[in-house]
Design a protein around this motif. Structure first.
Motif, PDB file in Angstrom:
ATOM      1  N   LEU A 146       0.488  -1.276   0.326  1.00 32.74           N
ATOM      2  CA  LEU A 146      -0.267   0.056  -0.036  1.00 32.74           C
ATOM      3  C   LEU A 146       0.337   1.547  -0.153  1.00 32.74           C
ATOM      4  O   LEU A 146       1.508   0.930   0.514  1.00 32.74           O
ATOM      5  N   THR A 147       0.765   2.255  -0.542  1.00 31.97           N
ATOM      6  CA  THR A 147       1.169   3.775  -0.514  1.00 31.97           C
ATOM      7  C   THR A 147       1.790   3.651   1.480  1.00 31.97           C
ATOM      8  O   THR A 147       2.292   3.999   0.820  1.00 31.97           O
ATOM      9  N   ILE A 148       0.766   4.103   1.744  1.00 28.48           N
ATOM     10  CA  ILE A 148       0.446   4.137   2.987  1.00 28.48           C
ATOM     11  C   ILE A 148       2.401   3.113   4.211  1.00 28.48           C
ATOM     12  O   ILE A 148       2.358   3.392   4.995  1.00 28.48           O
ATOM     13  N   ALA A 149       2.044   2.310   3.023  1.00 31.52           N
ATOM     14  CA  ALA A 149       3.520   1.073   3.620  1.00 31.52           C
ATOM     15  C   ALA A 149       4.685   1.993   3.715  1.00 31.52           C
ATOM     16  O   ALA A 149       5.223   1.877   4.437  1.00 31.52           O
ATOM     17  N   LYS A 168      23.319  -1.355  13.036  1.00 28.20           N
ATOM     18  CA  LYS A 168      23.527  -3.340  13.186  1.00 28.20           C
ATOM     19  C   LYS A 168      23.331  -4.097  12.393  1.00 28.20           C
ATOM     20  O   LYS A 168      22.825  -5.318  11.924  1.00 28.20           O
ATOM     21  N   VAL A 169      22.291  -3.634  11.613  1.00 28.95           N
ATOM     22  CA  VAL A 169      21.392  -4.349  10.245  1.00 28.95           C
ATOM     23  C   VAL A 169      21.665  -3.848   9.281  1.00 28.95           C
ATOM     24  O   VAL A 169      21.561  -2.212   9.001  1.00 28.95           O
ATOM     25  N   LYS A 170      21.501  -4.246   8.456  1.00 33.00           N
ATOM     26  CA  LYS A 170      20.712  -3.460   6.471  1.00 33.00           C
ATOM     27  C   LYS A 170      19.646  -3.383   6.417  1.00 33.00           C
ATOM     28  O   LYS A 170      19.024  -4.756   7.496  1.00 33.00           O
ATOM     29  N   VAL A 171      19.471  -2.880   5.885  1.00 37.78           N
ATOM     30  CA  VAL A 171      17.261  -2.710   5.497  1.00 37.78           C
ATOM     31  C   VAL A 171      16.936  -3.160   4.177  1.00 37.78           C
ATOM     32  O   VAL A 171      17.590  -2.207   3.440  1.00 37.78           O
ATOM     33  N   ILE A 172      16.214  -4.060   3.613  1.00 38.01           N
ATOM     34  CA  ILE A 172      15.683  -4.273   2.052  1.00 38.01           C
ATOM     35  C   ILE A 172      14.170  -3.724   2.549  1.00 38.01           C
ATOM     36  O   ILE A 172      13.825  -5.068   3.829  1.00 38.01           O
ATOM     37  N   ILE A 173      13.667  -2.901   1.594  1.00 35.09           N
ATOM     38  CA  ILE A 173      12.548  -3.145   1.624  1.00 35.09           C
ATOM     39  C   ILE A 173      11.830  -3.275   0.303  1.00 35.09           C
ATOM     40  O   ILE A 173      12.780  -3.683  -0.907  1.00 35.09           O
ATOM     41  N   GLY A 174      10.906  -4.016   0.453  1.00 33.05           N
ATOM     42  CA  GLY A 174       9.959  -4.826  -0.849  1.00 33.05           C
ATOM     43  C   GLY A 174       9.067  -5.507  -1.556  1.00 33.05           C
ATOM     44  O   GLY A 174       7.891  -4.565  -0.071  1.00 33.05           O
ATOM     45  N   GLY A 175       8.326  -5.172  -2.688  1.00 34.49           N
ATOM     46  CA  GLY A 175       6.757  -4.997  -2.639  1.00 34.49           C
ATOM     47  C   GLY A 175       6.801  -4.620  -4.104  1.00 34.49           C
ATOM     48  O   GLY A 175       7.466  -3.618  -4.551  1.00 34.49           O
ATOM     49  N   GLY A 176       5.673  -4.780  -4.863  1.00 38.38           N
ATOM     50  CA  GLY A 176       5.493  -4.085  -6.174  1.00 38.38           C
ATOM     51  C   GLY A 176       5.283  -2.710  -6.482  1.00 38.38           C
ATOM     52  O   GLY A 176       5.846  -2.531  -7.948  1.00 38.38           O
ATOM     53  N   ARG A 177       5.220  -2.158  -5.368  1.00 35.91           N
ATOM     54  CA  ARG A 177       5.320  -0.610  -6.213  1.00 35.91           C
ATOM     55  C   ARG A 177       7.107   0.254  -5.278  1.00 35.91           C
ATOM     56  O   ARG A 177       6.790   1.465  -5.179  1.00 35.91           O
ATOM     57  N   VAL A 178       8.003  -0.615  -4.974  1.00 33.75           N
ATOM     58  CA  VAL A 178       9.173   0.039  -4.216  1.00 33.75           C
ATOM     59  C   VAL A 178      10.022   0.458  -5.727  1.00 33.75           C
ATOM     60  O   VAL A 178      10.037  -0.967  -6.592  1.00 33.75           O
ATOM     61  N   ASP A 179      11.232   1.414  -5.414  1.00 29.76           N
ATOM     62  CA  ASP A 179      12.294   1.734  -6.541  1.00 29.76           C
ATOM     63  C   ASP A 179      13.018   2.434  -5.342  1.00 29.76           C
ATOM     64  O   ASP A 179      13.233   2.614  -4.509  1.00 29.76           O
ATOM     65  N   GLU A 180      13.607   3.214  -6.552  1.00 33.69           N
ATOM     66  CA  GLU A 180      14.970   4.120  -5.569  1.00 33.69           C
ATOM     67  C   GLU A 180      14.837   4.485  -4.746  1.00 33.69           C
ATOM     68  O   GLU A 180      15.041   5.587  -3.669  1.00 33.69           O
ATOM     69  N   ASN A 181      13.601   5.885  -5.446  1.00 32.21           N
ATOM     70  CA  ASN A 181      13.047   7.572  -5.220  1.00 32.21           C
ATOM     71  C   ASN A 181      12.231   6.080  -3.323  1.00 32.21           C
ATOM     72  O   ASN A 181      12.568   7.682  -2.270  1.00 32.21           O
ATOM     73  N   ILE A 182      11.825   5.461  -3.074  1.00 32.51           N
ATOM     74  CA  ILE A 182      11.056   5.446  -1.732  1.00 32.51           C
ATOM     75  C   ILE A 182      12.345   4.383  -1.171  1.00 32.51           C
ATOM     76  O   ILE A 182      12.134   4.380   0.320  1.00 32.51           O
ATOM     77  N   LYS A 183      13.322   4.040  -1.600  1.00 33.20           N
ATOM     78  CA  LYS A 183      14.311   3.322  -0.932  1.00 33.20           C
ATOM     79  C   LYS A 183      14.510   4.852   0.135  1.00 33.20           C
ATOM     80  O   LYS A 183      14.846   4.534   1.301  1.00 33.20           O
ATOM     81  N   ARG A 184      15.409   5.784  -0.953  1.00 30.39           N
ATOM     82  CA  ARG A 184      15.966   6.932  -0.050  1.00 30.39           C
ATOM     83  C   ARG A 184      14.602   7.632   1.073  1.00 30.39           C
ATOM     84  O   ARG A 184      15.412   7.740   1.766  1.00 30.39           O
ATOM     85  N   TYR A 185      13.675   7.929   0.842  1.00 28.29           N
ATOM     86  CA  TYR A 185      12.594   8.003   1.116  1.00 28.29           C
ATOM     87  C   TYR A 185      12.781   7.011   2.611  1.00 28.29           C
ATOM     88  O   TYR A 185      12.561   7.677   4.233  1.00 28.29           O
ATOM     89  N   THR A 186      12.501   6.338   2.709  1.00 25.10           N
ATOM     90  CA  THR A 186      12.257   5.898   3.493  1.00 25.10           C
ATOM     91  C   THR A 186      13.297   5.088   4.785  1.00 25.10           C
ATOM     92  O   THR A 186      13.757   5.118   5.521  1.00 25.10           O
ATOM     93  N   GLY A 187      14.657   5.271   4.117  1.00 29.22           N
ATOM     94  CA  GLY A 187      16.036   5.605   4.738  1.00 29.22           C
ATOM     95  C   GLY A 187      16.681   4.186   4.281  1.00 29.22           C
ATOM     96  O   GLY A 187      17.371   3.417   5.575  1.00 29.22           O
ATOM     97  N   ALA A 188      15.649   3.038   3.946  1.00 32.28           N
ATOM     98  CA  ALA A 188      16.377   1.607   3.733  1.00 32.28           C
ATOM     99  C   ALA A 188      17.667   1.842   2.726  1.00 32.28           C
ATOM    100  O   ALA A 188      17.966   2.916   1.982  1.00 32.28           O
ATOM    101  N   ASP A 189      18.368   0.506   2.808  1.00 30.79           N
ATOM    102  CA  ASP A 189      19.734   0.214   1.997  1.00 30.79           C
ATOM    103  C   ASP A 189      19.803  -0.193   0.678  1.00 30.79           C
ATOM    104  O   ASP A 189      20.258  -0.256  -0.382  1.00 30.79           O
ATOM    105  N   GLU A 190      18.787  -0.699   0.713  1.00 31.12           N
ATOM    106  CA  GLU A 190      18.337  -1.646  -0.892  1.00 31.12           C
ATOM    107  C   GLU A 190      17.087  -2.200  -1.050  1.00 31.12           C
ATOM    108  O   GLU A 190      16.274  -2.367  -0.090  1.00 31.12           O
ATOM    109  N   TRP A 191      16.380  -2.388  -2.396  1.00 34.20           N
ATOM    110  CA  TRP A 191      14.897  -2.342  -2.451  1.00 34.20           C
ATOM    111  C   TRP A 191      14.866  -3.709  -3.298  1.00 34.20           C
ATOM    112  O   TRP A 191      16.005  -3.556  -4.613  1.00 34.20           O
TER     113      TRP A 191
END
Ligand code: B12
Length: 210
Positions: A146-149, A168-191
């Protein structure tokens, strides 16, 4: 029997036909990932029809059930490697209950040799933080459709920071609509919007090639 027949039957929500097709494709030796990917494409079309008002919530629910029944046939076929590569703490973020993609990523990560701790759906940031303290994973994987995710993912990364656990951890996000911009927005390391690529990126993040 072909992947196209499978996609068509899935889009039309003909469960019996879908499951028969899947069984035949499995018998023919089709790669399990290709079968799941065909179902994912079909589920996307179901989602588009829902968006256009051609399908209703009941049909969205039914598509989810069909997908889960496909997974019951296909996921046990994925071979497991023996060596443990590392631990992934995995959950669908707060406000979101979609878990089909999460469960597929989990199966592929386990098949590649990761230990996966699944903390479920609609997972608040505090629950991620608590679980990181308990299980000390190498990677935190967050799923969300979801967009709210995306805000929930961002809040979870912030909560890890506040608890002094972010480095202490690496963070990866996943899901149908994630991309490089959402990675940056969320502060994750990978998508990753695909389980195979997700597993590859998890290996890379731990310096294990991929
Ligand atoms: C099935 C479905 C449901 C089912 C979910 C059942 C379940 N147990 O998951 C049910 C009926 C419950 C549902 C509910 C809702 N849904 Co829904 N749903 C879908 C649908 C049709 C398919 C999702 C799916 O399973 N896809 C197949 C999987 C395999 O794909 P995937 O999740 O992308 O996973 C792959 C990768 O992304 C990756 N991956 C996934 N997670 C992770 C995690 C990590 C760490 C990594 C590395 C990789 C990874 O690996 C997977 C395999 O390659 C989508 C349509 C779509 N386009 O996605 C809509 C969709 C996601 N839903 C939508 C909506 C609106 C809703 C509802 C709000 C409807 C409502 N009015 O109540 C509710 C929300 C409930 C909630 N709070 O979460 C919208 C979201 C729109 C938006 N921008 O926010 C979509 C896009 C439909 C649409 N086009 O309108 N839904």
């Amino acid at each position: 029997m072909s992947l196209e027949d499978l996609v068509e039957a899935f889009i039309n929500l003909e469960e019996e036909k879908v499951l028969k097709n899947v069984e035949s494709l499995v018998k023919m030796g089709k790669n399990p990932y290709e079968i799941l990917e065909a179902c994912r494409r079909a589920a996307e079309v179901v989602g588009e029809r829902f968006e256009r008002g051609e399908y209703f919530l009941s049909e969205l629910v039914y598509a989810g059930e069909i997908f889960n029944n496909v997974m019951k046939i296909v996921l046990p076929l994925i071979k497991r490697e023996i060596k443990p590569l590392g631990t992934i703490l995995l959950g669908t973020v707060q406000g979101d209950v979609h878990d089909i993609g999460k469960n597929i990523f989990k199966a592929f990560a386990e098949a590649a040799g990761f230990k996966v701790i699944d903390i479920g759906v609609d997972t608040p940031p505090e629950k991620f933080v608590e679980a990181v303290k308990i299980y000390k994973p190498d990677i935190v994987g967050m799923s969300g459709l979801l967009t709210i995710a995306y805000d929930a993912m961002k809040r979870t990364v912030e909560a890890l920071k506040e608890a002094g656990l972010r480095d202490k951890v690496k963070v990866i996000i996943g899901g149908g609509r994630v991309d490089e911009n959402i990675k940056r927005y969320t502060g994750a390391d990978e998508w990753a919007d695909n389980a195979i690529v997700g597993v590859k990126k998890c290996k890379q993040m731990l310096g294990l090639g991929g």
